[in-house]
Design a protein around this motif. Sequence first.
Motif, PDB file in Angstrom:
ATOM      1  N   THR A 237       0.787  -1.146   0.171  1.00 30.66           N
ATOM      2  CA  THR A 237      -0.088   0.022   0.318  1.00 30.66           C
ATOM      3  C   THR A 237       0.896   1.128  -0.054  1.00 30.66           C
ATOM      4  O   THR A 237       0.649   2.183  -0.615  1.00 30.66           O
ATOM      5  N   LEU A 238       2.123   1.443   0.948  1.00 29.92           N
ATOM      6  CA  LEU A 238       2.972   2.500   0.766  1.00 29.92           C
ATOM      7  C   LEU A 238       3.710   2.431  -0.322  1.00 29.92           C
ATOM      8  O   LEU A 238       3.567   3.884  -1.024  1.00 29.92           O
ATOM      9  N   MET A 239       3.810   1.188  -1.179  1.00 25.90           N
ATOM     10  CA  MET A 239       4.524   1.375  -2.377  1.00 25.90           C
ATOM     11  C   MET A 239       3.588   1.980  -3.441  1.00 25.90           C
ATOM     12  O   MET A 239       4.061   2.838  -4.291  1.00 25.90           O
ATOM     13  N   GLN A 240       2.380   1.595  -3.489  1.00 24.25           N
ATOM     14  CA  GLN A 240       1.452   2.005  -4.233  1.00 24.25           C
ATOM     15  C   GLN A 240       0.988   3.651  -4.248  1.00 24.25           C
ATOM     16  O   GLN A 240       0.902   4.384  -5.036  1.00 24.25           O
ATOM     17  N   TRP A 241       1.085   3.831  -3.103  1.00 26.24           N
ATOM     18  CA  TRP A 241       0.944   5.194  -2.664  1.00 26.24           C
ATOM     19  C   TRP A 241       2.288   6.071  -3.455  1.00 26.24           C
ATOM     20  O   TRP A 241       1.737   7.348  -4.032  1.00 26.24           O
ATOM     21  N   GLY A 242       3.362   5.674  -3.239  1.00 26.68           N
ATOM     22  CA  GLY A 242       4.398   6.448  -3.793  1.00 26.68           C
ATOM     23  C   GLY A 242       4.452   6.425  -5.217  1.00 26.68           C
ATOM     24  O   GLY A 242       4.849   7.277  -5.784  1.00 26.68           O
ATOM     25  N   ASP A 243       3.936   5.247  -5.883  1.00 28.50           N
ATOM     26  CA  ASP A 243       3.818   4.996  -7.288  1.00 28.50           C
ATOM     27  C   ASP A 243       2.888   6.162  -7.780  1.00 28.50           C
ATOM     28  O   ASP A 243       3.019   6.929  -8.870  1.00 28.50           O
TER      29      ASP A 243
ATOM     30  N   GLY B  70       7.969   9.547 -11.023  1.00 26.24           N
ATOM     31  CA  GLY B  70       8.279  10.174 -12.325  1.00 26.24           C
ATOM     32  C   GLY B  70       7.262  10.110 -13.227  1.00 26.24           C
ATOM     33  O   GLY B  70       6.260   9.221 -13.422  1.00 26.24           O
ATOM     34  N   PRO B  71       7.648  10.838 -14.468  1.00 26.42           N
ATOM     35  CA  PRO B  71       6.562  10.610 -15.674  1.00 26.42           C
ATOM     36  C   PRO B  71       6.660   9.556 -16.249  1.00 26.42           C
ATOM     37  O   PRO B  71       5.579   8.831 -16.924  1.00 26.42           O
ATOM     38  N   GLU B  72       7.794   8.773 -16.062  1.00 27.26           N
ATOM     39  CA  GLU B  72       7.767   7.251 -16.829  1.00 27.26           C
ATOM     40  C   GLU B  72       6.973   6.309 -16.000  1.00 27.26           C
ATOM     41  O   GLU B  72       6.800   5.207 -16.650  1.00 27.26           O
ATOM     42  N   GLY B  73       6.439   6.576 -14.878  1.00 27.82           N
ATOM     43  CA  GLY B  73       5.866   5.600 -14.129  1.00 27.82           C
ATOM     44  C   GLY B  73       6.159   4.782 -12.935  1.00 27.82           C
ATOM     45  O   GLY B  73       7.466   5.133 -12.886  1.00 27.82           O
ATOM     46  N   PRO B  74       5.673   3.979 -12.448  1.00 23.60           N
ATOM     47  CA  PRO B  74       6.250   3.247 -11.249  1.00 23.60           C
ATOM     48  C   PRO B  74       7.318   2.337 -11.839  1.00 23.60           C
ATOM     49  O   PRO B  74       7.482   1.725 -12.769  1.00 23.60           O
ATOM     50  N   PRO B  75       8.317   2.173 -10.789  1.00 19.64           N
ATOM     51  CA  PRO B  75       9.583   1.259 -11.236  1.00 19.64           C
ATOM     52  C   PRO B  75       9.079  -0.120 -10.942  1.00 19.64           C
ATOM     53  O   PRO B  75       9.962  -1.060 -11.423  1.00 19.64           O
ATOM     54  N   ILE B  76       8.229  -0.631 -10.111  1.00 18.04           N
ATOM     55  CA  ILE B  76       8.044  -1.876 -10.120  1.00 18.04           C
ATOM     56  C   ILE B  76       6.428  -2.149 -10.032  1.00 18.04           C
ATOM     57  O   ILE B  76       5.570  -1.377  -9.736  1.00 18.04           O
ATOM     58  N   LEU B  77       6.279  -3.253 -10.721  1.00 13.78           N
ATOM     59  CA  LEU B  77       4.552  -3.552 -10.992  1.00 13.78           C
ATOM     60  C   LEU B  77       4.390  -4.804 -10.130  1.00 13.78           C
ATOM     61  O   LEU B  77       5.372  -5.818 -10.552  1.00 13.78           O
ATOM     62  N   LEU B  78       3.563  -5.340  -9.605  1.00 18.51           N
ATOM     63  CA  LEU B  78       3.306  -6.582  -9.250  1.00 18.51           C
ATOM     64  C   LEU B  78       1.953  -7.398  -9.802  1.00 18.51           C
ATOM     65  O   LEU B  78       1.145  -6.746  -9.832  1.00 18.51           O
TER      66      LEU B  78
END
Length: 148
Positions: free
Chosen positions: A93-99, A104-112
Motif C-alpha cells: 500500500t505504501l509502495m502504491q501510494w508512492g507510485d 516520475g513521468p515514466e511511471g512506477p519502477p515496479i509492478l506486481l
Amino acid sequence: MTDLTHRFTADSVGRALDLVGERWSLLILREAFFGVRRYGEFARNLSIPRPTLSARLKTLVEAGVLTRVEDVPDRPEYHLTQAGRDLFGAVVTLMQWGDKHLAGPEGPPILLRHKDCGEISETYVACGHCGGAVTTDKVTPEPGPGFR
C-alpha cells in the motif's frame, strides 16, 4: 462522541512505527518480501552501512518479524515469520501510494503481477465482512478491547 485522546499514547500505529517505521527497516522488509535472505544480499541491494544492517536485522528478529535460520554454518539466512508476512499489505500500500504521488513521468519502477488472474495488481483496503473499500469517510473510530 467518545474521548479517544488516549490514541496518541497507546495506539497500534505508534507501536508499529516504533518497530518498522524507520526507513532501513522497511527497505529490509521489502527485500525480504522479494526473496532476499542473506546478510550480504541485503547489504549489496540496499547499500546500507553494515552496522546499521546488523542492528536492524537484530531488532526485526527480536520482535518476531524475521527469524534467523542457520542451516549452513557461517551463512545464516533471514526468513519472514507470519508477523513479517502480515506486513506485506502495508508495504505494498505504501509502495502504491508512492507510485501514485511520487513516481516520475515514466511511471512506477515496479509492478506486481497477480499470479491468480495474471493481471497487474492494484490493491486497496477492504472490509473483511462486506468487501467494501475502507476509506476515511467510511469508518468511525471507537474504543476497542485494549481501550484504557
